[in-house]
Motif scaffolding. Structure first.
Motif, PDB file in Angstrom:
ATOM      1  N   UNK A 165       0.848  -1.196   0.000  1.00 56.61           N
ATOM      2  CA  UNK A 165       0.000   0.000   0.000  1.00 56.61           C
ATOM      3  C   UNK A 165       0.877   1.236   0.000  1.00 56.61           C
ATOM      4  N   UNK A 166       0.828   2.028  -1.047  1.00 60.70           N
ATOM      5  CA  UNK A 166       1.629   3.242  -1.135  1.00 60.70           C
ATOM      6  C   UNK A 166       0.727   4.409  -1.526  1.00 60.70           C
ATOM      7  N   UNK A 167       0.696   5.440  -0.688  1.00 63.62           N
ATOM      8  CA  UNK A 167      -0.156   6.587  -0.922  1.00 63.62           C
ATOM      9  C   UNK A 167       0.626   7.776  -1.461  1.00 63.62           C
ATOM     10  N   UNK A 168       1.934   7.736  -1.356  1.00 64.13           N
ATOM     11  CA  UNK A 168       2.732   8.920  -1.621  1.00 64.13           C
ATOM     12  C   UNK A 168       2.558   9.422  -3.050  1.00 64.13           C
ATOM     13  N   UNK A 169       2.612  10.747  -3.169  1.00 62.85           N
ATOM     14  CA  UNK A 169       2.543  11.389  -4.466  1.00 62.85           C
ATOM     15  C   UNK A 169       3.925  11.727  -5.015  1.00 62.85           C
ATOM     16  N   UNK A 170       4.934  11.695  -4.168  1.00 62.46           N
ATOM     17  CA  UNK A 170       6.278  12.061  -4.606  1.00 62.46           C
ATOM     18  C   UNK A 170       7.303  11.245  -3.828  1.00 62.46           C
ATOM     19  N   UNK A 171       8.402  10.924  -4.470  1.00 61.19           N
ATOM     20  CA  UNK A 171       9.500  10.233  -3.815  1.00 61.19           C
ATOM     21  C   UNK A 171      10.366  11.272  -3.100  1.00 61.19           C
ATOM     22  N   UNK A 172      10.758  10.973  -1.879  1.00 61.99           N
ATOM     23  CA  UNK A 172      11.613  11.874  -1.117  1.00 61.99           C
ATOM     24  C   UNK A 172      13.010  11.288  -1.006  1.00 61.99           C
ATOM     25  N   UNK A 173      13.999  12.140  -1.112  1.00 62.52           N
ATOM     26  CA  UNK A 173      15.396  11.754  -0.920  1.00 62.52           C
ATOM     27  C   UNK A 173      15.722  11.958   0.558  1.00 62.52           C
ATOM     28  N   UNK A 174      15.990  10.882   1.312  1.00 64.28           N
ATOM     29  CA  UNK A 174      16.201  11.044   2.759  1.00 64.28           C
ATOM     30  C   UNK A 174      17.396  11.920   3.106  1.00 64.28           C
ATOM     31  N   UNK A 175      18.440  11.875   2.310  1.00 64.68           N
ATOM     32  CA  UNK A 175      19.624  12.691   2.599  1.00 64.68           C
ATOM     33  C   UNK A 175      19.286  14.174   2.434  1.00 64.68           C
ATOM     34  N   UNK A 176      18.626  14.508   1.340  1.00 63.65           N
ATOM     35  CA  UNK A 176      18.250  15.895   1.096  1.00 63.65           C
ATOM     36  C   UNK A 176      17.211  16.359   2.105  1.00 63.65           C
ATOM     37  N   UNK A 177      16.276  15.484   2.460  1.00 57.79           N
ATOM     38  CA  UNK A 177      15.244  15.837   3.432  1.00 57.79           C
ATOM     39  C   UNK A 177      15.860  16.147   4.794  1.00 57.79           C
ATOM     40  N   UNK A 205      15.286   9.793   8.780  1.00 54.13           N
ATOM     41  CA  UNK A 205      14.772  10.183   7.464  1.00 54.13           C
ATOM     42  C   UNK A 205      14.679   8.988   6.522  1.00 54.13           C
ATOM     43  N   UNK A 206      15.641   8.087   6.589  1.00 56.98           N
ATOM     44  CA  UNK A 206      15.645   6.940   5.686  1.00 56.98           C
ATOM     45  C   UNK A 206      14.455   6.026   5.961  1.00 56.98           C
ATOM     46  N   UNK A 207      14.179   5.756   7.239  1.00 52.32           N
ATOM     47  CA  UNK A 207      13.053   4.886   7.591  1.00 52.32           C
ATOM     48  C   UNK A 207      11.725   5.532   7.218  1.00 52.32           C
ATOM     49  N   UNK A 208      11.618   6.840   7.424  1.00 47.02           N
ATOM     50  CA  UNK A 208      10.383   7.556   7.080  1.00 47.02           C
ATOM     51  C   UNK A 208      10.135   7.508   5.572  1.00 47.02           C
ATOM     52  N   UNK A 209      11.162   7.776   4.801  1.00 46.58           N
ATOM     53  CA  UNK A 209      10.995   7.806   3.350  1.00 46.58           C
ATOM     54  C   UNK A 209      10.709   6.425   2.781  1.00 46.58           C
ATOM     55  N   UNK A 210      11.188   5.385   3.443  1.00 45.34           N
ATOM     56  CA  UNK A 210      10.982   4.019   2.957  1.00 45.34           C
ATOM     57  C   UNK A 210       9.652   3.430   3.386  1.00 45.34           C
ATOM     58  N   UNK A 211       8.980   4.043   4.347  1.00 43.46           N
ATOM     59  CA  UNK A 211       7.722   3.493   4.853  1.00 43.46           C
ATOM     60  C   UNK A 211       6.653   3.505   3.759  1.00 43.46           C
ATOM     61  N   UNK A 212       5.790   2.496   3.704  1.00 49.61           N
ATOM     62  CA  UNK A 212       4.747   2.455   2.681  1.00 49.61           C
ATOM     63  C   UNK A 212       3.716   3.567   2.832  1.00 49.61           C
ATOM     64  N   UNK A 213       3.574   4.092   4.040  1.00 45.58           N
ATOM     65  CA  UNK A 213       2.706   5.238   4.297  1.00 45.58           C
ATOM     66  C   UNK A 213       3.492   6.217   5.157  1.00 45.58           C
ATOM     67  N   UNK A 214       3.556   7.463   4.745  1.00 43.16           N
ATOM     68  CA  UNK A 214       4.287   8.468   5.519  1.00 43.16           C
ATOM     69  C   UNK A 214       3.334   9.100   6.527  1.00 43.16           C
ATOM     70  N   UNK A 215       3.661   8.937   7.791  1.00 41.26           N
ATOM     71  CA  UNK A 215       2.796   9.349   8.891  1.00 41.26           C
ATOM     72  C   UNK A 215       3.446  10.488   9.648  1.00 41.26           C
ATOM     73  N   UNK A 216       2.684  11.555   9.897  1.00 38.79           N
ATOM     74  CA  UNK A 216       3.149  12.651  10.737  1.00 38.79           C
ATOM     75  C   UNK A 216       2.209  12.811  11.917  1.00 38.79           C
TER      76      UNK A 216
END
Length: 224
Positions: free
Chosen positions: A1-13, A39-50
């Protein structure tokens, strides 16, 4: 399940987050850094949760991100860790006997996969002073908007901070509120981010009710 609209670069983030927080700290003595435990774990998660909360209790000039990466503490973060586990495994039915004993090991596994932001970046007391929270929004709205925008979350859980989130991110723009069949309010931003009006993780109710109330809402929202 992936909801993200954009890929994030964990290093840049991570770099952009630190630049923002460094600039903020120069203007706000005692600032407590928050955001991404990993940042790496957040960007790799199937759903990004804040998770958006009001403030932390105690100290100054420390790093909530490192604290959560090391497992945090049971208060607040046991509940948050269960939420992350439930949302990232939304197709799985976890019985309470599986979830009830939430320990440091689970927190270390789950908390790095989310981000945690406080509206007020300096310490408060056990009960938040609403005037101080609102003042923080007024003074640092641009910084808060920039920080939240960095993470491009799929789901924002407002732990008693829905009003602040709306003021930070939407100003005078009209929001189309919706309600789940069990009475949980939420809205969906143009980006697709789901913003859920929910209780603080330390709300005075049973942990099982806090958990399943949110997970049931997320299941229903994602099924639509």
């Amino acid at each position: 399940m992936q909801l993200r609209n954009a890929i994030l670069d964990p290093i840049e983030l991570e770099r952009e987050e630190n630049i923002l927080l460094d600039r903020w700290a120069a203007d706000l003595p005692g600032l407590i850094r928050d955001g991404l435990p990993c940042a790496q774990a957040y960007c790799a998660a199937p759903v990004r949760i804040m998770l958006l909360l009001k403030e932390v209790n105690g100290g100054e000039n420390w790093d909530l991100r490192r604290f959560l990466r090391d497992g945090g503490r049971p208060q607040t973060w046991n509940v948050a860790a269960r939420w992350v586990q439930g949302i990232l495994n939304i197709e799985t039915e976890f019985g309470w006997s599986t979830l009830a004993e939430c320990n440091e090991e689970r927190r270390k596994e789950m908390l790095p996969r989310m981000c945690a932001v406080n509206v007020k970046k300096t310490s408060g007391k056990h009960t938040a002073n609403q005037r101080e929270i609102d003042r923080a929004v007024k003074l640092y709205q641009d910084n808060l908007r920039a920080q939240i925008g960095l993470y491009q979350p799929d789901i924002v859980i407002c732990g008693g901070t829905t009003g602040q989130y709306v003021r930070i991110m939407h100003r005078e723009r009209q929001i189309e509120w919706r309600m789940t069949s069990r009475g949980i309010w939420y809205f969906i931003e143009n980006s697709g981010t789901v913003v859920i009006d929910y209780s603080h993780p330390e709300a005075r109710t049973k942990d099982c009710l806090l958990h399943y109330g949110l997970i049931d809402a997320v299941k229903e929202i994602l099924s639509k």
